[in-house]
Design a protein around this motif. Structure first.
Motif, PDB file in Angstrom:
ATOM      1  N   LEU A 639      32.065  48.063  -9.977  1.00  0.00           N
ATOM      2  CA  LEU A 639      30.919  47.184  -9.748  1.00  0.00           C
ATOM      3  C   LEU A 639      30.798  46.942  -8.238  1.00  0.00           C
ATOM      4  N   PRO A 640      29.957  47.720  -7.544  1.00  0.00           N
ATOM      5  CA  PRO A 640      29.890  47.631  -6.081  1.00  0.00           C
ATOM      6  C   PRO A 640      29.041  46.457  -5.606  1.00  0.00           C
ATOM      7  N   MET A 641      29.488  45.237  -5.891  1.00  0.00           N
ATOM      8  CA  MET A 641      28.753  44.041  -5.525  1.00  0.00           C
ATOM      9  C   MET A 641      29.706  43.024  -4.915  1.00  0.00           C
ATOM     10  N   SER A 642      29.176  42.257  -3.972  1.00  0.00           N
ATOM     11  CA  SER A 642      29.870  41.087  -3.443  1.00  0.00           C
ATOM     12  C   SER A 642      29.132  39.842  -3.925  1.00  0.00           C
ATOM     13  N   PHE A 643      29.881  38.761  -4.149  1.00  0.00           N
ATOM     14  CA  PHE A 643      29.306  37.566  -4.753  1.00  0.00           C
ATOM     15  C   PHE A 643      29.457  36.355  -3.832  1.00  0.00           C
ATOM     16  N   THR A 644      28.466  35.485  -3.881  1.00  0.00           N
ATOM     17  CA  THR A 644      28.529  34.234  -3.126  1.00  0.00           C
ATOM     18  C   THR A 644      29.353  33.206  -3.896  1.00  0.00           C
TER      19      THR A 644
END
Length: 652
Positions: A639-644
């Motif tokens: 899952l190539p995502m960064s989260f706040t």
């Protein structure tokens, strides 16, 4: 908050104004109260020492209900709604009278505190007070304040009249939120309380110690808008002591420890199993923390009779191992509060008492110097100036009074901070730190002794503080504010306050501030740093330009922003926060549900805006939404995502 008993038939302690001549010294009532909640009316008066009964009469509008009262002077003959006293006065239409009389009181200045339940709907009116005395026990009551006035319609002097408005949303920062707690009609001598999530539902609950005249320890779970006692298996002691919450066996359920050394293991549903009794000396103070970083909470005890400390390490098999090497065990004067927290910045939990004992994570302790030369009655610790290092705040009522801030100047060397603006001439016995404005700075709340109050002090930055006027916290407490603690009782991330007050009971105060409240942490993933989420403007009624911004993404790449109704559960099923490692985003967390989601491309500055115009409908005031965002982050993870982090929005 509502009581099933509308009146107290008698008061064990009362205003104590007995004689033929009474003088009104002070009269306080809030200008605004929340519909359906209990508030306090405080009357101060003085008398000479002559014979005869004395009386206090309060006029309230219909719809209000007297639910209790307490005072500073114990009396053997107390009469509630004395018919002779009531017959002396005439209420205005639409109002009723409540009266108290007492015999044989000395010449003193004394205080009566009346607890009143506000009606369930908004209204407005006035509360009035009158004092009357007898020249002897056989004579009629004589109106003393105002002198000679018996008709409340003629009582118009400002000293005797307070306007009051019942509102749905208070203008103050805090409002009582204690339905189900013993507040307003509790003579019990509560000596300590602790806040924590006892049932794992995401809302904080409450534990309190009641040495006399009750049964000892009690636990209240937050259920909806009320508190429900769930104390099966708890017991206590006639000794005054504090109380703390931890997970001593690492089973995921909260446990309780009393300052006398009694341990109770919880099952998360309100049933408690007694464990061992630990210390071998007379104790009072107690704190919990994970000293050895094994996932099981540990316990520190401190005596107020002697200079004696002891630490026990919790074990999964519900036993405890002594870990007190280097701690004092000698005669001397102890402290009334204790903390287990890393205040030296080395990653190991330290013990804060009247000095700091630095821990090494193995149960060995080394005493520092310079923290305080006075015995603190209350201790709290937090990063007050935003430098990443915690300070220590202490409450005093001895040779030193008020509150002092202490900063670390060396490995374990401490020094007082001058000119903080906190009080230094009034007696304080409890302290708590909470960022009630959610501006990123910890504020200070202090509890006083008899005749004092609970006061809030706003952090102005740079470790300077200013009092918060009309914070909604009690004034003129009858006896000591024995303990304060902070938690989130409503799951909205805005910190609330709880207090134990002698002769008044236990009360929670809801933080009613609106605005933005960040919570949780973000994850960087394949980005240099985690993206952020913030509000643009204030989430206020009628603000059509309000928006939420996700920042820190790669220009031209995918960004997400979503809103949910809870930060505890998504869709009524999935518990939050949710760890995303198994979904392909190691180290990332889902903090809020996604009932409404939008997406777009980050602009050249790496920002994504989600407009959120707020209607002017008053029904939306104090409504809470939760927001989070994510950004595409080139990565080898599935899952190539960064989260706040998360962001709570409470409409002002």
């Amino acid at each position: 908050m509502r009581y099933r008993v509308p009146y107290l038939a008698s008061l064990a302690v009362l205003l104590g104004l007995g004689s033929c001549q009474l003088t009104l010294v002070g009269f306080d009532a809030p200008a605004n109260v929340v519909a359906g909640q209990v508030f306090e009316v405080v009357v101060d008066g003085s008398s000479d020492a002559g014979p005869g009964n004395c009386g206090c009469v309060v006029q309230l509008p219909h719809g209000f209900t007297v639910v209790g009262g307490t005072g500073t002077i114990a009396a053997s003959q107390v009469t509630f709604d004395d018919p002779t006293l009531l017959a002396t006065y005439v209420a205005e239409p639409g109002h009723f009278l409540a009266a108290w009389s007492v015999a044989n009181s000395p010449a003193v200045t004394a205080r009566l505190k009346v607890f009143v339940l506000a009606p369930p709907v908004p209204t407005s009116g006035a509360i009035k007070v009158a004092l009357a005395g007898q020249t002897n026990y056989m004579s009629p009551f004589v109106p003393n304040s105002p002198m000679g006035v018996t008709d409340f319609a003629q009582i118009t002097a400002a000293a005797n009249v307070r306007s009051i408005a019942v509102v749905t949303v208070p203008a103050t920062t805090f409002a009582p939120d204690a339905d189900g707690l013993p507040f307003g009609n509790s003579p019990d001598a509560w000596s300590g309380l602790a806040v924590g999530d006892l049932d794992g539902d995401g809302d904080d609950d409450l534990v309190a110690a009641e040495p006399w005249p009750g049964t000892g320890l009690h636990a209240w779970f937050r259920t909806g808008a009320t508190w429900t006692e769930r104390s099966t298996g708890l017991a206590g002691s006639g000794q005054r002591a504090r109380v703390a919450i931890g997970d001593f066996d690492g089973d995921g359920h909260a446990d309780i420890v009393h300052g006398t050394g009694r341990v109770f293991f919880g099952d998360g549903a309100g049933t408690w199993t007694p464990g061992p009794t630990l210390p071998q000396f007379t104790t009072f103070a107690v704190a919990t923390g994970d000293v050895d970083a094994d996932g099981c909470s540990d316990i520190a005890f401190g005596s107020w009779y002697q200079d004696h400390l002891q630490v026990f390490l919790g074990q999964p098999n519900r036993t405890f191992a002594d870990a007190s090497n280097g701690l004092p065990r000698r005669n001397g004067i102890g402290s009334f509060d204790i903390l287990l927290r890393d205040v030296t910045g080395d990653g190991h939990v330290d013990l804060v008492w009247n000095q700091v004992w630095a821990g090494d994570g193995q149960g060995n302790w080394t005493m520092g110097a310079g923290l305080t030369t006075e015995i603190p009655w209350g201790i709290a610790s937090g990063d007050l100036d935003g430098d990443g290092q915690p300070e220590v705040v202490a409450a005093y009522q001895g040779n030193t009074m008020g509150a002092g801030v202490h900063v670390r100047t060396g490995t374990n060397q401490w020094a007082p901070v001058p000119n903080t603006g906190l009080p230094t001439t009034t007696r304080k016995v409890s302290v708590a730190l909470l960022d009630f404005e959610r501006d990123g700075r910890l504020d200070v709340v202090l509890g006083g002794v008899a005749g004092g109050s609970i006061d809030a002090w706003r952090n102005l930055g740079g470790m300077t503080f200013a009092p918060v006027p009309s914070a909604g916290l009690p004034i003129g407490v009858i006896q000591d504010v024995t303990d304060l603690d902070v938690g989130d009782f409503h799951g909205d991330t805005f910190p609330d306050l709880a207090a134990a007050i002698l002769a008044e009971g236990l009360v929670a105060y809801q933080n009613w501030r609106g605005g933005l409240s960040p919570f949780g942490t973000g994850c960087a993933g394949g980005l240099a740093q985690a993206p952020t989420v913030a509000g643009l403007g204030a989430p206020a009624l009628g603000n059509a330009s309000f928006a939420v911004e996700v920042a820190g993404g790669i220009p031209g790449t995918l960004g997400l922003c979503w809103f949910g109704f809870s930060q505890q559960v998504w869709g009524g099923v999935t518990p939050l926060p949710l760890e995303l490692t198994n979904l392909g985003a190691p180290g990332c967390m889902l903090w809020t549900g996604g009932e409404s989601t939008t997406w777009g491309l980050f602009d050249p500055a790496g920002r994504l805006h989600r407009p959120l115009p707020i209607p002017g409908d008053p029904a939306l005031q104090r409504f809470v939404l939760f927001a989070q965002g994510a950004a595409f982050a080139p990565s080898t993870t599935p899952l190539p995502m960064s989260f706040t982090a998360g962001l709570a929005l409470r409409i002002e």
